[in-house]
Design a protein around this motif. Structure first.
Motif, mmCIF file in Angstrom:
data_model
loop_
_atom_site.group_PDB
_atom_site.id
_atom_site.type_symbol
_atom_site.label_atom_id
_atom_site.label_comp_id
_atom_site.label_asym_id
_atom_site.label_seq_id
_atom_site.Cartn_x
_atom_site.Cartn_y
_atom_site.Cartn_z
ATOM 1 N N ASP A 1 -32.990 -15.222 34.099
ATOM 2 C CA ASP A 1 -33.484 -16.573 34.338
ATOM 3 C C ASP A 1 -34.770 -16.509 35.147
ATOM 4 O O ASP A 1 -34.976 -15.587 35.947
ATOM 5 C CB ASP A 1 -32.458 -17.420 35.103
ATOM 6 N N TYR A 2 -35.609 -17.487 34.933
ATOM 7 C CA TYR A 2 -36.860 -17.616 35.692
ATOM 8 C C TYR A 2 -36.676 -18.777 36.656
ATOM 9 O O TYR A 2 -36.565 -19.925 36.237
ATOM 10 C CB TYR A 2 -38.011 -17.869 34.721
ATOM 11 N N VAL A 3 -36.601 -18.485 37.949
ATOM 12 C CA VAL A 3 -36.226 -19.513 38.920
ATOM 13 C C VAL A 3 -37.238 -19.589 40.057
ATOM 14 O O VAL A 3 -37.976 -18.633 40.337
ATOM 15 C CB VAL A 3 -34.823 -19.225 39.506
ATOM 16 N N GLN A 4 -37.261 -20.731 40.700
ATOM 17 C CA GLN A 4 -38.085 -20.908 41.894
ATOM 18 C C GLN A 4 -37.268 -20.512 43.116
ATOM 19 O O GLN A 4 -36.086 -20.864 43.235
ATOM 20 C CB GLN A 4 -38.534 -22.362 42.022
ATOM 21 N N VAL A 5 -37.888 -19.763 44.038
ATOM 22 C CA VAL A 5 -37.191 -19.290 45.227
ATOM 23 C C VAL A 5 -38.010 -19.608 46.474
ATOM 24 O O VAL A 5 -39.217 -19.831 46.414
ATOM 25 C CB VAL A 5 -36.916 -17.768 45.167
ATOM 26 N N SER A 6 -37.328 -19.605 47.607
ATOM 27 C CA SER A 6 -37.985 -19.815 48.894
ATOM 28 C C SER A 6 -38.437 -18.472 49.460
ATOM 29 O O SER A 6 -38.106 -17.412 48.921
ATOM 30 C CB SER A 6 -37.011 -20.482 49.869
ATOM 31 N N GLU A 7 -39.164 -18.528 50.561
ATOM 32 C CA GLU A 7 -39.587 -17.294 51.222
ATOM 33 C C GLU A 7 -38.377 -16.447 51.606
ATOM 34 O O GLU A 7 -38.343 -15.240 51.369
ATOM 35 C CB GLU A 7 -40.399 -17.625 52.478
ATOM 36 N N ARG A 8 -37.378 -17.079 52.195
ATOM 37 C CA ARG A 8 -36.184 -16.348 52.637
ATOM 38 C C ARG A 8 -35.454 -15.721 51.456
ATOM 39 O O ARG A 8 -35.005 -14.563 51.531
ATOM 40 C CB ARG A 8 -35.252 -17.292 53.393
ATOM 41 N N ASP A 9 -35.342 -16.464 50.347
ATOM 42 C CA ASP A 9 -34.668 -15.927 49.158
ATOM 43 C C ASP A 9 -35.385 -14.683 48.646
ATOM 44 O O ASP A 9 -34.748 -13.693 48.256
ATOM 45 C CB ASP A 9 -34.633 -16.978 48.049
ATOM 46 N N LEU A 10 -36.704 -14.733 48.653
ATOM 47 C CA LEU A 10 -37.481 -13.610 48.134
ATOM 48 C C LEU A 10 -37.269 -12.364 48.978
ATOM 49 O O LEU A 10 -37.086 -11.260 48.447
ATOM 50 C CB LEU A 10 -38.957 -13.977 48.082
ATOM 51 N N PHE A 11 -37.254 -12.511 50.289
ATOM 52 C CA PHE A 11 -37.041 -11.357 51.167
ATOM 53 C C PHE A 11 -35.679 -10.721 50.914
ATOM 54 O O PHE A 11 -35.536 -9.495 50.929
ATOM 55 C CB PHE A 11 -37.163 -11.769 52.632
#
Length: 258
Positions: free
Chosen positions: A124-134
Motif C-alpha cells: 500500500d502507498y500511505v501517508q505517514v507522520s514524522e514519528r511513523d517514518l522513524f
C-alpha cells in the motif's frame, strides 16, 4: 583535419567530408560504420553487401546490414541456450535433486518474506507522520519516501505512479510525507524542491530524486520508467524480473527482529 578520419564530439568526418555517426555494436563498442562494414566485407561474413569507402549505405543495403547483425546476435543467444540445455542434460539425478531443493528453499523464503512484508504494511502507498517514518527504519530495508504538498500538481502525478508501484513491489515500502506537517524532517533532509523522493536503504538516505529530473523534466513519463529508475538504484526489482530472482540478502533476519 590531417587524418583521414577526425573525431568531432560524437560524430566523425571521413575524407570526403561526410559526417558519419559512430555505431554502437555489442561486443565492439563504438566503431565507425564504414570500418565495421569493411570488416564484414573482408571477412566475407556478408558477401552480398558491398560498400565503397566514401558512401553511406542506404535503402535496402542498410536494412540488410541491420537484419544481418540482428540475426548474428540471435545466433549467439541460441548457442548460449543450447549450451545451458546441454549442461542440464548432463546432470545426474543427485545434482538435479539438489537444484530442485535449492529452488524450493528459495521460493519458500520468498513466500515467507512476502507474508512478512505485507503484514508490516507493504503493498500500500500511505501517508505517514514524522514519528511513523522513524519507526519504519528498523523494520524495512528499503523505503521510498515522497515529500509532497497537496497544492503541487506534480506531486499528484507522482502519487499515481507510486500507488501502482507499491502494489506491484511488496519488497519495498512506499510512503509519502506532507512537508507542511513535517518541518523537522524537511529541514534535516534538506527538502527544497517538490516533488522530492528520498530513497532510504538500511536506515540511511542514499539518493535524492528532485522533481522529474530523471525523466527529462517531462510530466508524461510512464510508471515503467519510474520503476526502471528505482531498480537502477536497487530500491525495487527490475519490472522484467520476478520476485524470486530479486536478491533479498539477509532481509529475513531484519524482518524477524523486534
Amino acid at each position: 583535419c590531417t587524418n583521414a578520419m577526425a573525431s568531432c564530439g560524437s560524430c566523425c568526418r571521413d575524407a570526403a567530408g561526410l559526417t558519419v555517426r559512430p555505431l554502437k555494436l555489442r561486443g565492439g563498442g563504438k566503431r565507425d560504420l564504414h570500418k565495421w562494414l569493411e570488416e564484414v566485407k573482408v571477412k566475407n561474413d556478408f558477401p552480398e553487401f558491398a560498400v565503397r569507402k566514401n558512401e553511406m549505405p542506404t535503402g535496402n543495403a542498410l536494412e540488410n546490414a541491420i537484419q544481418y547483425n540482428l540475426m548474428k546476435a540471435a545466433s549467439v543467444m541460441e548457442k548460449q541456450v543450447d549450451e545451458k540445455i546441454k549442461h542440464l542434460d548432463d546432470l545426474d539425478s543427485d545434482e538435479i535433486e539438489q537444484l530442485r531443493e535449492k529452488r524450493v528453499r528459495r521460493l519458500k523464503k520468498i513466500q515467507y518474506l512476502q507474508n512478512k512484508w505485507r503484514a508490516m504494511g507493504t503493498g500500500d502507498y500511505v501517508q505517514v507522520s514524522e514519528r511513523d517514518l522513524f519507526s519504519m527504519f528498523r523494520h524495512h530495508k528499503r523505503i521510498v519516501v515522497h515529500f509532497f504538498r497537496e497544492s503541487t500538481e506534480r506531486c499528484k502525478l507522482l502519487d499515481r505512479h507510486l500507488s501502482q508501484l507499491a502494489v506491484e513491489h511488496v519488497e519495498t515500502m512506499f510512503v509519502k510525507v506532507d512537508v507542511e506537517k513535517a518541518p523537522f524532517l524537511v529541514e534535516k533532509l534538506k527538502v527544497k524542491v517538490l516533488p522530492c523522493m528520498k530513497l532510504m536503504k538500511d536506515e540511511q538516505v542514499f539518493k535524492t530524486l528532485i522533481g522529474f529530473e530523471e525523466f527529462g523534466n517531462r510530466d508524461e513519463f510512464k510508471t515503467r520508467e519510474l520503476a526502471i529508475c528505482l531498480a537502477r538504484y536497487e530500491m525495487i526489482r527490475h519490472p522484467d524480473m520476478s520476485l524470486d530472482e530479486f536478491e533479498v540478502g539477509d532481509e529475513d533476519a531484519l524482518l524477524s527482529s523486534d
